[in-house]
Every structure is written in C-alpha cells, then in structure tokens.
Design an enzyme around this catalytic site. Sequence first.
Site, PDB file in Angstrom:
ATOM      1  N   GLY A  15       0.831  -1.200   0.000  1.00 51.69           N
ATOM      2  CA  GLY A  15       0.000   0.000   0.000  1.00 51.69           C
ATOM      3  C   GLY A  15       0.858   1.240   0.000  1.00 51.69           C
ATOM      4  N   SER A  42       0.076  -5.488   4.217  1.00 51.73           N
ATOM      5  CA  SER A  42       0.153  -6.077   5.549  1.00 51.73           C
ATOM      6  C   SER A  42       0.130  -4.978   6.597  1.00 51.73           C
ATOM      7  CB  SER A  42       1.440  -6.902   5.682  1.00 51.73           C
ATOM      8  OG  SER A  42       1.628  -7.307   7.022  1.00 51.73           O
ATOM      9  N   ILE A  45       3.587  -4.361   8.305  1.00 50.92           N
ATOM     10  CA  ILE A  45       4.702  -3.724   7.608  1.00 50.92           C
ATOM     11  C   ILE A  45       4.427  -2.231   7.528  1.00 50.92           C
ATOM     12  CG2 ILE A  45       6.013  -3.588   5.461  1.00 50.92           C
ATOM     13  CD1 ILE A  45       5.312  -6.510   4.955  1.00 50.92           C
ATOM     14  N   VAL A  50       9.341   8.870   3.672  1.00 51.48           N
ATOM     15  CA  VAL A  50      10.451   9.818   3.711  1.00 51.48           C
ATOM     16  C   VAL A  50      10.013  11.192   3.250  1.00 51.48           C
ATOM     17  CG1 VAL A  50      12.685  10.368   2.687  1.00 51.48           C
ATOM     18  CG2 VAL A  50      12.204   8.049   3.447  1.00 51.48           C
ATOM     19  N   LYS A  81       2.635  24.344  -2.168  1.00 48.11           N
ATOM     20  CA  LYS A  81       4.079  24.432  -2.377  1.00 48.11           C
ATOM     21  C   LYS A  81       4.342  25.138  -3.704  1.00 48.11           C
ATOM     22  CE  LYS A  81       8.117  21.444  -3.184  1.00 48.11           C
ATOM     23  NZ  LYS A  81       8.584  20.034  -3.260  1.00 48.11           N
ATOM     24  N   PRO A 101      11.638  27.962  -8.311  1.00 47.24           N
ATOM     25  CA  PRO A 101      10.190  28.148  -8.419  1.00 47.24           C
ATOM     26  C   PRO A 101       9.543  27.107  -9.315  1.00 47.24           C
ATOM     27  CG  PRO A 101      11.289  29.613  -9.953  1.00 47.24           C
ATOM     28  CD  PRO A 101      12.377  28.839  -9.242  1.00 47.24           C
ATOM     29  N   LEU A 336       9.383   2.544  -4.178  1.00 48.04           N
ATOM     30  CA  LEU A 336      10.721   2.185  -3.721  1.00 48.04           C
ATOM     31  C   LEU A 336      11.193   0.853  -4.270  1.00 48.04           C
ATOM     32  CD1 LEU A 336      10.493   3.293   0.030  1.00 48.04           C
ATOM     33  CD2 LEU A 336      11.443   4.562  -1.903  1.00 48.04           C
ATOM     34  N   THR A 347      10.769  14.241  -6.229  1.00 52.38           N
ATOM     35  CA  THR A 347      10.362  13.637  -7.494  1.00 52.38           C
ATOM     36  C   THR A 347       9.788  12.230  -7.349  1.00 52.38           C
ATOM     37  OG1 THR A 347      12.675  12.946  -7.766  1.00 52.38           O
ATOM     38  CG2 THR A 347      11.988  14.964  -8.893  1.00 52.38           C
TER      39      THR A 347
END
Length: 401
Positions: A15, A42, A45, A50, A81, A101, A336, A347
């Site tokens: 997820g 799970s 987990i 980050v 942002k 910017p 990841l 990014t």
Amino acid sequence: MTAQPPPRSVIILGGGTAGWMAANLLQHRWGASDTKVTLIESKDIGIIGVGEGSTPQLKVFFDKLGMSEAEWMPRCNATYKAGIEFVGWSDRPGHERYFHPFPTQVDGHTEAAFFYATRARRAGRDLFAHPDPFYLATRIARERRAPLAPANFPFLVSYGYHFDAYLVGATLREFAVARGVEHVEATIAQVDLAGNGDVAALVADDGRRFEADLFLDASGFRATIIEGALKEPHLPFGDNLFNDRAVVTPTPLPADGAQACTRATAASAGWIWHIPLTNRAGNGYVYSSRYIDPDDAAAELRRHCGLPEDTEVRHLQMKCGRVERSWVRNCLAIGLSQGFLEPLEATALHIVLATVESFVDAYEKGDRDGFNAAIARRYEGIRDYIVCHYRTSLRNDTQYW
C-alpha cells in the site's frame, strides 16, 4: 509490437502512497474494461514516508481522479508548495540562498531577461543575475501567500503540495475501494513462478493464494517480486549520489506562519529539509554516512531545529538507485521497489505517476522495451539533475562539500 487488451486481473503488492496511487490510476483507466484491481498490504509492515512534498504533477493526478483540494487537503494536513528554497548552498555574498520556483505563465515575460543576464555574467559583464526577482513563485512564497489565482487571472500558476504521506495513502485507499478496488490484508510469504518464469501467484503466510494476470510490486525497498522472485538486478547510484541515510523529527509550526515552499538547508554532510503542514513542520537531515555518523547527524538536526538533546528522532536508511528494468515479465515495479532518488526535488511521486501512466499505454501497445528504456532515461535524467545541485554549489567548508 503486438497490441493487447487490458489484463483481466491486477494485483498490487504493497500500500502506501505509491500502491494506492497506482490502484486509483489503473481503476480509472481499466475499470471500464472489467479489469479487477486488488491491492494486498500487511498491517505489520510500516510505511517509510520519507517525503512529504510533491511536484505540480500531483495536482494533475488529483484532477484526473476528480478529487478536489477541498476534499483531500484538509484530511491530509496538506499545504501548498510554490517551490523549494535552497539555503547555504553557496558561501558567495548575496548568493547564500536561492529559490527554485514552480513555473507560472507570468514568468514568460521575465525569464528572457534572466537568461540574458546569466549569459552576460558568464561573459564577464557585471549584470544582476540572481534568479529570485525574476519569478513569480518566489515572491508568492516569500510573502507567505498561496499560489492560488483568482478566477479572472489570465495566467496559469502551477504548484505542488506538502502533505502527511500516511494520510494521503489512507485517503487514496478509501477513494479506490469506493470505486471498486479490492483491498486485502495479508502478509505475503512466498512468490510462486510459473514454468515460463512469469509470476503465477502470491502466497500469504496463512496459506491464501492470490493469482492474477499482472502484478505490481509496491513492496518498498524489500522489492519482494521484482528483485526477490524475478532476480532483476539493482543498479546503485552511490558513485553519483552519496547520501544514504536520513534522520527525521517533527517540530511545531513557526510563530510567524508557514511559507508555501520546502526549505533545503545545507548542513555539514548533506542537507536538512523543512516542510510545513497545517499541524506541524516536518524536518529531516539527508546525509552521507561516509562523512558523519548517525548520532552526530541527529545532534546536528536537533541543533538546527533548536531542539533539546534528548528529543526523539527517527533514523532511516536509503538505497539510491533503480532496478535495471521496471517491467519484467508480468510484473511492474513502482515506488521504492522500482528505485529511489534522494528527496531533494521531491520527485518520488512524479516518477510513480509517470511510470503507471506510461505503462498502461505501453502495455496496450505491447511495447515493453520502449517503456523500460524511457523509464530508465527518466531516472538517469533526474539523477543527473540532482547531481547538478551539488556540482554547481559554491560551498566548501567541509570534506563533504
């Protein structure tokens, strides 16, 4: 290339923000074709979380799904942002900080003058060429405004967000399930391969077996399917990007309010982010373990934030690099599991969106090789872009710099 219809069934392993973004995108694109999308995660987990910032592409994602900012932002403690402010990356007087910017159409009237000034300075002429006065987003952030234009403003203003990554994942989960995505809680203990090498099924620790035509690996750095079962090589970026650790801690919001920007402050062996949410500020020191140990990094972060020495912090390890191919057999790696680049330009979610959207087109066209080459170029390009920040920095007060 052989065109093919959408798969009959898709299983997403993992997820978090990446997994639920993919689930929503696939349901949005293939739901009308009766493709069954299932996400398995799970509860045992955790989510690393980050990054808490994005590029403007995240707004495109929410707009595509039809989720308004009023619907998701308050639930995720999100703020706007307008860009990233870099502090301390140069020790040249007058250039100790600069603002990166996000673009606006207004900038088309000023950036030509900026480009002219930078060329003139490189040619030895004494022209003012600091970027900050030339871009609208810089002023928006410095004046603590939001990058929201009135309805009659004739120019496009793009922006990203800051957010609580855990809450975004939960919000996207609820949205996806309401639109037909199946959510399964299970801990996967085994990946079964078919005789031809494809992924046949995921097997849970309680014996449940999950079969599908297509699998997405969003299992994080574990890369359970793409690296664990399919043995796809991981290509490290350590020779180019030295930062491999982070230490993080929250702080209260500043008394004078938040700016609509991420702040990246150079530190002795890396840089420290400051990200304002509606309920707190997120802070993290991204550093290289070659030049500082975790305890000293934590102490430096606490000093930077003005926190007591016993303030609790969380340590993270980062694996910068990517898998050699993102799409292997009937598996696509995302998040990841696919790769990681330090969060200097936020990014990560941009790559998730680009990966899933281009994959859907490539899958229907049967263009696996073209897709893998394009994603590899994107990773390499962003890596080089981040490296450029360090190569062009004008700070040299420590061995790291």
